[in-house]
Design a protein around this motif. Structure first.
Motif, short mmCIF file in Angstrom:
data_model
loop_
_atom_site.label_atom_id
_atom_site.label_comp_id
_atom_site.label_asym_id
_atom_site.label_seq_id
_atom_site.Cartn_x
_atom_site.Cartn_y
_atom_site.Cartn_z
N TRP A 1 0.83 -1.09 -0.10
CA TRP A 1 -0.09 -0.03 -0.03
C TRP A 1 0.82 1.14 0.00
O TRP A 1 1.51 1.47 1.05
N LEU A 2 1.07 2.06 -0.99
CA LEU A 2 1.70 3.07 -1.28
C LEU A 2 0.87 4.38 -0.97
O LEU A 2 0.03 4.69 -1.89
N GLU A 3 0.90 5.33 0.21
CA GLU A 3 0.61 6.31 0.43
C GLU A 3 0.99 7.45 -0.43
O GLU A 3 2.24 7.28 -0.58
N LEU A 4 0.23 8.08 -1.33
CA LEU A 4 1.11 9.06 -2.16
C LEU A 4 1.26 10.61 -1.46
O LEU A 4 1.88 11.43 -1.99
N THR A 5 0.34 10.86 -0.36
CA THR A 5 0.66 12.11 0.31
C THR A 5 1.00 11.93 1.61
O THR A 5 0.41 10.93 2.07
N ASP A 6 1.36 12.74 2.41
CA ASP A 6 1.38 12.95 4.01
C ASP A 6 1.15 14.24 4.47
O ASP A 6 1.47 15.28 3.58
N ASP A 7 0.31 14.46 5.72
CA ASP A 7 0.14 15.75 6.13
C ASP A 7 1.13 16.31 7.18
O ASP A 7 1.27 15.33 8.18
N ILE A 8 2.14 17.01 6.87
CA ILE A 8 3.25 17.40 7.83
C ILE A 8 3.02 19.01 8.29
O ILE A 8 3.05 19.73 7.53
N ASP A 9 2.77 19.06 9.68
CA ASP A 9 2.28 20.56 10.13
C ASP A 9 1.41 21.12 9.41
O ASP A 9 1.68 22.19 9.12
N GLU B 1 0.64 20.92 6.23
CA GLU B 1 0.74 20.85 4.58
C GLU B 1 0.98 19.57 4.05
O GLU B 1 1.44 18.41 4.68
N THR B 2 0.07 19.53 3.22
CA THR B 2 0.17 18.19 2.25
C THR B 2 1.34 18.14 1.58
O THR B 2 1.82 18.90 0.59
N VAL B 3 2.00 17.02 1.64
CA VAL B 3 3.42 16.61 1.05
C VAL B 3 3.39 15.47 -0.16
O VAL B 3 2.65 14.36 0.50
N GLN B 4 3.79 15.65 -1.14
CA GLN B 4 3.87 14.57 -2.11
C GLN B 4 4.95 13.65 -1.92
O GLN B 4 6.15 14.11 -1.56
N LEU B 5 4.70 12.45 -1.74
CA LEU B 5 5.61 11.44 -1.18
C LEU B 5 6.30 10.76 -2.71
O LEU B 5 7.48 10.56 -2.68
N TYR B 6 5.53 10.67 -3.62
CA TYR B 6 6.02 10.28 -4.88
C TYR B 6 5.65 10.94 -6.08
O TYR B 6 4.79 10.70 -7.02
N PRO B 7 6.21 12.20 -6.13
CA PRO B 7 5.82 13.13 -7.21
C PRO B 7 5.99 12.72 -8.41
O PRO B 7 5.45 12.96 -9.37
N GLU B 8 7.29 12.07 -8.73
CA GLU B 8 7.67 11.47 -10.16
C GLU B 8 6.78 10.52 -10.59
O GLU B 8 6.40 10.49 -11.71
N LEU B 9 6.54 9.57 -9.64
CA LEU B 9 5.39 8.43 -10.05
C LEU B 9 4.08 9.09 -10.42
O LEU B 9 3.64 8.59 -11.51
N GLU B 10 3.70 9.97 -9.77
CA GLU B 10 2.35 10.27 -9.90
C GLU B 10 2.33 11.23 -11.03
O GLU B 10 1.23 11.36 -11.94
#
Length: 439
Positions: free
Chosen positions: A288-296, A298-307
């Motif tokens: 299961w690959l989460e593609l984003t995460d909330d940090i402080d 702010e939504t951060v893209q974890l795999y921008p190249e893949l998406e």
């Protein structure tokens, strides 16, 4: 004096030349290659999901030999058109020899997976184009050492070192057994013995660096092979196996419920900006690959190249009545069909050559490069991403969870940022965009 009419095989013509005549065999219009209007490349005609195995050929000046060659070409063309290649085999041919070997206890005692791998390589060799049609139509007893060396060279150029090496190993086994039964097979010698080819262990695959991966994707897009860029991204970022991404398995493979598995990864596994749900075909483990995460906040893209690559491929994907993408993710731009292993290897080599990337850079290297990158970031347990069952680095069996997967992704992005200057520019920040992709 009446003019003599010379009857020639179909698609064969005779041309007067100095001292006699020359003969030519030409593909009929319905079997000729077409030009891709987008890329300008020549695309072979396809029937029954297989490219045409023969090409227009000069047959020489000897009438009898030209007729013999033309008839062989016509037979290969007819078999391809009917989709009946290999069903009616001429005794003594390479295709016939492979079929004979499959009936031997020497073959049937192998594990199902080994048998399947052997069949795939035998089929590939039978369909491999030679000057006068598919290799399977040649006489097995006529193969000699020079022919085997030439075949190995061509396979290395078109299908890569690993595939060529395995094909020669299987051929060596078949011809060795056939020579022991020469009264049945007509084979007296083993031309594939003594070639000096070493087995290639899976662990020797060269890992692809991120700089090479970035250049490969950019070049693939420029050449009109977005599907290959997307496949590379799934293998590198998601650490997925090549067979999983392209669907290189038999049509009769079934899941645990007895249903036939669809070929390759389907669009149903992908929810943009949310996650990708995978199941490792080899181990059965879920990924299961989460593609984003909330940090402080702010939504951060974890795999921008893949998406980014998935979004570009999605633009041309087939849609259902609700507008959702359906079907297999990785399809050839030229035919809209899944890739054959040999054709994928050929396109991969063209992309690498265009980009000036190393010849030893295999598609499997993307997965190895992604796993290596995770290790370099400080994470030893890659199972939440790769789907492995056990750890090679330690004996501790830690439970793979989605939370751990997110942590790996964040740590990996931090590692990419710390790489500093890379070929073509600086490492991208989480969620940043490459300039060449903003088109």
């Amino acid at each position: 004096m009446a003019k003599t009419i010379v009857k020639l095989p179909s698609y064969t013509r005779r041309v007067a030349v100095k001292g006699g005549h020359a003969y030519y065999w030409e593909l009929p219009a319905w079997a000729r290659p077409t030009k891709d209007p987008r890329t300008g490349r020549s695309v072979p005609a396809v029937r029954h999901e297989k490219p045409c195995p023969v090409v227009s050929t000069a047959l020489g000046t000897d009438h009898n030999l030209a007729v013999e060659k033309a008839e062989a070409l016509n037979e290969a063309l007819a078999q391809w058109r009917k989709g009946a290649v290999g069903k009616e085999l001429k005794p003594g041919t390479i295709a016939w020899l492979f079929q004979w070997y499959r009936g031997q206890e020497r073959y049937t005692r192998n594990k199902p997976k080994t048998q399947k791998d052997y069949r795939r390589l035998m089929d590939m060799l039978c369909e491999f184009p030679s000057k006068f049609g598919p290799l399977g139509g040649r006489l097995a007893a006529a193969m000699d050492g020079e022919s085997a060396d030439a075949l190995y060279k061509k396979l290395r150029e078109t299908k890569g070192e690993r595939e060529a090496s395995y094909a020669m190993q299987v051929s060596r086994l078949v011809w060795r057994w056939a020579a022991r039964h020469k009264r049945t097979t007509g084979v007296k010698d083993n031309p594939f013995a003594g070639m000096g080819i070493k087995s290639i262990a899976a662990g020797e695959t060269r890992e692809t660096t991120r700089a090479e991966y970035d250049l490969y994707r950019q070049t693939a897009r420029e050449m009109g092979w977005q599907s290959m860029a997307t496949a590379a991204a799934i293998c590198f970022e998601g650490c997925q196996r090549v067979s999983q991404v392209f669907g290189f398995w038999g049509e009769d493979e079934k899941d645990q419920k007895g249903k036939v598995k669809p070929a390759g990864l389907q669009w149903s596994i992908y929810k943009p900006a949310v996650a990708i749900a995978l199941t490792q075909r080899k181990t059965g483990n879920p990924v299961w690959l989460e593609l984003t995460d909330d940090i402080d906040g702010e939504t951060v893209q974890l795999y921008p190249e893949l998406e980014r690559e998935l979004q570009l491929s999605m633009k041309v994907a087939e849609r259902d009545r609700f507008g959702r993408p359906v079907g297999q993710i990785i399809l050839m731009e030229t035919t809209g069909q899944p890739y054959e292993p040999g054709w994928m290897a050929k396109v991969h080599r063209k992309i690498c050559d265009k980009a000036g990337l190393p010849r030893e850079m295999t598609f499997t290297g993307f997965r190895h490069g992604g796993i290596t990158e995770i290790g370099d970031s400080g994470e030893a347990d890659v199972r939440p991403i790769s789907g492995h069952k056990t750890l090679a680095q330690t004996r501790t069996y830690n439970k793979a969870t989605a939370e751990k997967g997110r942590r790996i992704a964040l740590k990996r992005r931090e590692h990419i940022d710390q790489l500093g200057e890379r070929e073509g520019g600086k490492a991208s920040r989480p969620g940043s965009r490459d300039k060449e992709d903003d088109r």
